[in-house]
Design an enzyme around this catalytic site. Sequence first.
Site, PDB file in Angstrom:
ATOM      1  N   LYS A  78      36.410  17.196  44.940  1.00  0.00           N
ATOM      2  CA  LYS A  78      36.268  17.985  46.298  1.00  0.00           C
ATOM      3  C   LYS A  78      35.246  17.637  46.952  1.00  0.00           C
ATOM      4  CE  LYS A  78      38.604  22.353  45.094  1.00  0.00           C
ATOM      5  NZ  LYS A  78      38.356  23.871  45.309  1.00  0.00           N
ATOM      6  N   LYS A  90      30.686  22.573  37.128  1.00  0.00           N
ATOM      7  CA  LYS A  90      30.979  23.975  37.019  1.00  0.00           C
ATOM      8  C   LYS A  90      30.633  24.733  35.753  1.00  0.00           C
ATOM      9  CE  LYS A  90      34.436  26.419  38.903  1.00  0.00           C
ATOM     10  NZ  LYS A  90      34.750  26.314  40.574  1.00  0.00           N
ATOM     11  N   ASP A 125      32.341  32.328  41.605  1.00  0.00           N
ATOM     12  CA  ASP A 125      33.618  31.924  41.379  1.00  0.00           C
ATOM     13  C   ASP A 125      34.410  33.073  40.824  1.00  0.00           C
ATOM     14  OD1 ASP A 125      35.028  29.339  41.314  1.00  0.00           O
ATOM     15  OD2 ASP A 125      35.860  30.289  39.599  1.00  0.00           O
ATOM     16  N   THR A 160      36.276  27.863  55.888  1.00  0.00           N
ATOM     17  CA  THR A 160      37.635  27.520  55.353  1.00  0.00           C
ATOM     18  C   THR A 160      38.959  27.629  56.385  1.00  0.00           C
ATOM     19  OG1 THR A 160      36.753  28.242  53.043  1.00  0.00           O
ATOM     20  CG2 THR A 160      39.321  28.031  53.303  1.00  0.00           C
ATOM     21  N   GLY A 192      44.992  37.260  53.404  1.00  0.00           N
ATOM     22  CA  GLY A 192      43.732  37.706  53.270  1.00  0.00           C
ATOM     23  C   GLY A 192      42.643  37.239  53.969  1.00  0.00           C
ATOM     24  N   VAL A 194      41.180  34.064  54.174  1.00  0.00           N
ATOM     25  CA  VAL A 194      41.545  32.905  54.990  1.00  0.00           C
ATOM     26  C   VAL A 194      42.828  33.174  55.851  1.00  0.00           C
ATOM     27  CG1 VAL A 194      42.110  30.486  54.484  1.00  0.00           C
ATOM     28  CG2 VAL A 194      40.413  31.564  53.079  1.00  0.00           C
TER      29      VAL A 194
HETATM   30  P1  NAD Z   1      42.507  36.860  49.338  1.00  0.00           P
HETATM   31  O1  NAD Z   1      42.201  37.368  48.078  1.00  0.00           O
HETATM   32  O2  NAD Z   1      41.285  37.274  50.158  1.00  0.00           O
HETATM   33  O3  NAD Z   1      43.732  36.635  49.923  1.00  0.00           O
HETATM   34  C1  NAD Z   1      44.864  36.317  49.189  1.00  0.00           C
HETATM   35  C2  NAD Z   1      45.922  37.095  50.104  1.00  0.00           C
HETATM   36  O4  NAD Z   1      47.307  36.789  49.209  1.00  0.00           O
HETATM   37  C3  NAD Z   1      45.771  38.830  49.746  1.00  0.00           C
HETATM   38  O5  NAD Z   1      45.958  39.363  50.973  1.00  0.00           O
HETATM   39  C4  NAD Z   1      47.043  39.082  48.693  1.00  0.00           C
HETATM   40  O6  NAD Z   1      47.269  40.419  49.043  1.00  0.00           O
HETATM   41  C5  NAD Z   1      47.884  38.104  49.176  1.00  0.00           C
HETATM   42  N1  NAD Z   1      48.851  37.808  48.174  1.00  0.00           N
HETATM   43  C6  NAD Z   1      48.903  37.845  46.679  1.00  0.00           C
HETATM   44  N2  NAD Z   1      50.023  37.551  46.148  1.00  0.00           N
HETATM   45  C7  NAD Z   1      50.924  37.349  47.121  1.00  0.00           C
HETATM   46  C8  NAD Z   1      52.372  37.220  46.899  1.00  0.00           C
HETATM   47  N3  NAD Z   1      52.911  37.088  45.879  1.00  0.00           N
HETATM   48  N4  NAD Z   1      52.872  36.798  48.189  1.00  0.00           N
HETATM   49  C9  NAD Z   1      52.213  37.214  49.305  1.00  0.00           C
HETATM   50  N5  NAD Z   1      50.870  37.265  49.351  1.00  0.00           N
HETATM   51  C10 NAD Z   1      50.191  37.432  48.166  1.00  0.00           C
HETATM   52  O7  NAD Z   1      41.944  35.113  48.915  1.00  0.00           O
HETATM   53  P2  NAD Z   1      41.334  34.259  50.218  1.00  0.00           P
HETATM   54  O8  NAD Z   1      39.739  34.109  50.055  1.00  0.00           O
HETATM   55  O9  NAD Z   1      41.937  34.325  51.561  1.00  0.00           O
HETATM   56  O10 NAD Z   1      41.805  32.701  49.485  1.00  0.00           O
HETATM   57  C11 NAD Z   1      43.378  32.554  49.703  1.00  0.00           C
HETATM   58  C12 NAD Z   1      43.395  31.196  48.960  1.00  0.00           C
HETATM   59  O11 NAD Z   1      42.797  29.975  49.322  1.00  0.00           O
HETATM   60  C13 NAD Z   1      43.300  31.199  47.301  1.00  0.00           C
HETATM   61  O12 NAD Z   1      44.002  30.347  46.594  1.00  0.00           O
HETATM   62  C14 NAD Z   1      41.674  30.637  47.193  1.00  0.00           C
HETATM   63  O13 NAD Z   1      41.602  29.954  46.031  1.00  0.00           O
HETATM   64  C15 NAD Z   1      41.815  29.475  48.257  1.00  0.00           C
HETATM   65  N6  NAD Z   1      40.690  29.178  48.801  1.00  0.00           N
HETATM   66  C16 NAD Z   1      39.847  30.084  49.724  1.00  0.00           C
HETATM   67  C17 NAD Z   1      38.711  29.613  49.928  1.00  0.00           C
HETATM   68  C18 NAD Z   1      37.681  30.857  50.743  1.00  0.00           C
HETATM   69  O14 NAD Z   1      36.727  30.324  51.288  1.00  0.00           O
HETATM   70  N7  NAD Z   1      38.001  32.083  50.469  1.00  0.00           N
HETATM   71  C19 NAD Z   1      38.029  28.443  49.959  1.00  0.00           C
HETATM   72  C20 NAD Z   1      38.901  27.541  49.298  1.00  0.00           C
HETATM   73  C21 NAD Z   1      40.128  28.056  48.625  1.00  0.00           C
END
Ligand code: NAD
Length: 380
Positions: A78, A90, A125, A160, A192, A194
């Site tokens: 990454k 990690k 994390d 992101t 969510g 992102v």
């Molecule tokens: P978040 O928890 O804020 O959002 C996830 C969303 O997905 C939530 O609204 C949840 O209700 C929804 N969800 C869960 N299960 C679901 C399903 N079965 N069907 C539809 N929707 C569903 O997380 P986030 O921070 O927005 O991150 C989203 C993804 O991106 C994750 O996989 C995370 O690891 C990855 N990511 C996030 C970041 C960051 O900066 N936040 C950085 C790199 C990677």
Amino acid sequence: MAKQLEKSSIGNEDIFQKMANHEQVVFCNDPASGLRAIIAIHDTTLGPALGGTRMYPYASVDEALKDVLRLSEGMTYKCAAAGLDFGGGKAVIIGNPEKDKSPALFRAFGQFVDSLNGRFYTGTDMGTTMDDFVHALKETNFINGIPEQYGGSGDSSIPTSQGVVYALKATNKYLFGSDHLSGKTYAIQGLGKVGYKVAEQLLEAGANLFVTDIHEHVLKSIKEKSKELGGSVTIVKSDEIYSVDADVFVPCALGGVINDETIPRLKVKAIVGSANNQLLSDHHAKLLEEKGILYAPDYIVNAGGLIQVADELYGPNKERVLLKTKEIYRSLLEIFKQADLDCITTVEAANRKCQKTIEDQRNRNSFFTRGRKPKWNIKE
Ligand code: NAD
């Protein structure tokens, strides 16, 4: 000749076999606070190791070790992909995040991080929050991803989501000859931190969206937003998102969603999303390629947050982070083209690009150390 070493007493297998190509593994034990943690440093060729600290009730030390080794190796890739001067690391804390946290535990963990003297930088994390790291910050400065109120750069989901939008533009450029987001249809899974921001930016650009989430209120909210921003929103059930008639699938919720069951249902031309580990296994990249679906490797697309965390060492600066995040556009186009040229999957092309970055730096490092005289002139 070196004396044959006896096998390690930790587990049945030799610990060095488990470490494979990792540089260092630190077992942290503080009975007073109950801290049991493992820090894994995979590769520091590009710079000090960087990676979050996960807290999870692992069933065994072996399970925790396996996880930390796997995750730290992923961080090396990454960091290399995002052009950061950091290597991969990690940490995992063995314990239940609901029950086993205490200020003393995180202070003890901070002391272990500090003892590595800058070889390892960490932050939150799964299972850890910034409230935990406020205690660790009393013991060490090698913490990043700090909230704005503590002088850090704050919410990483902003860069992101911007990175995802740049990746979508690059994909459109590659597939359709123009990087305009308008007039195309995107299927977003998860609104969510992102996904919601990506949806807003796409609507602003005049795109059409299919969206799904398990939370009703975010679906209602984005539907309302489309009235003021433009574009269109169609809400679908969780399972229907895989089979909608869209140009691009944008997974922003869970890992493992690209698998044997979902690939046959996909009608999209590309997959570009923030979710970590979207492919259930590596061979799914090949299956996508065979089906003519362009896959944007997740760790390239979602690097914006990591770029911000790494950039924090120079002091918070949103414009600088945005400029660095913009590089995702160029980097992804390069990967698409290279995959085509070499007849390999985009995942393989991305991995090779990272390996080359690390290898080039390793050669530069040895160039600088080549002429160095040993301190002690020991004769055989
Ligand atoms: P978040 O928890 O804020 O959002 C996830 C969303 O997905 C939530 O609204 C949840 O209700 C929804 N969800 C869960 N299960 C679901 C399903 N079965 N069907 C539809 N929707 C569903 O997380 P986030 O921070 O927005 O991150 C989203 C993804 O991106 C994750 O996989 C995370 O690891 C990855 N990511 C996030 C970041 C960051 O900066 N936040 C950085 C790199 C990677």
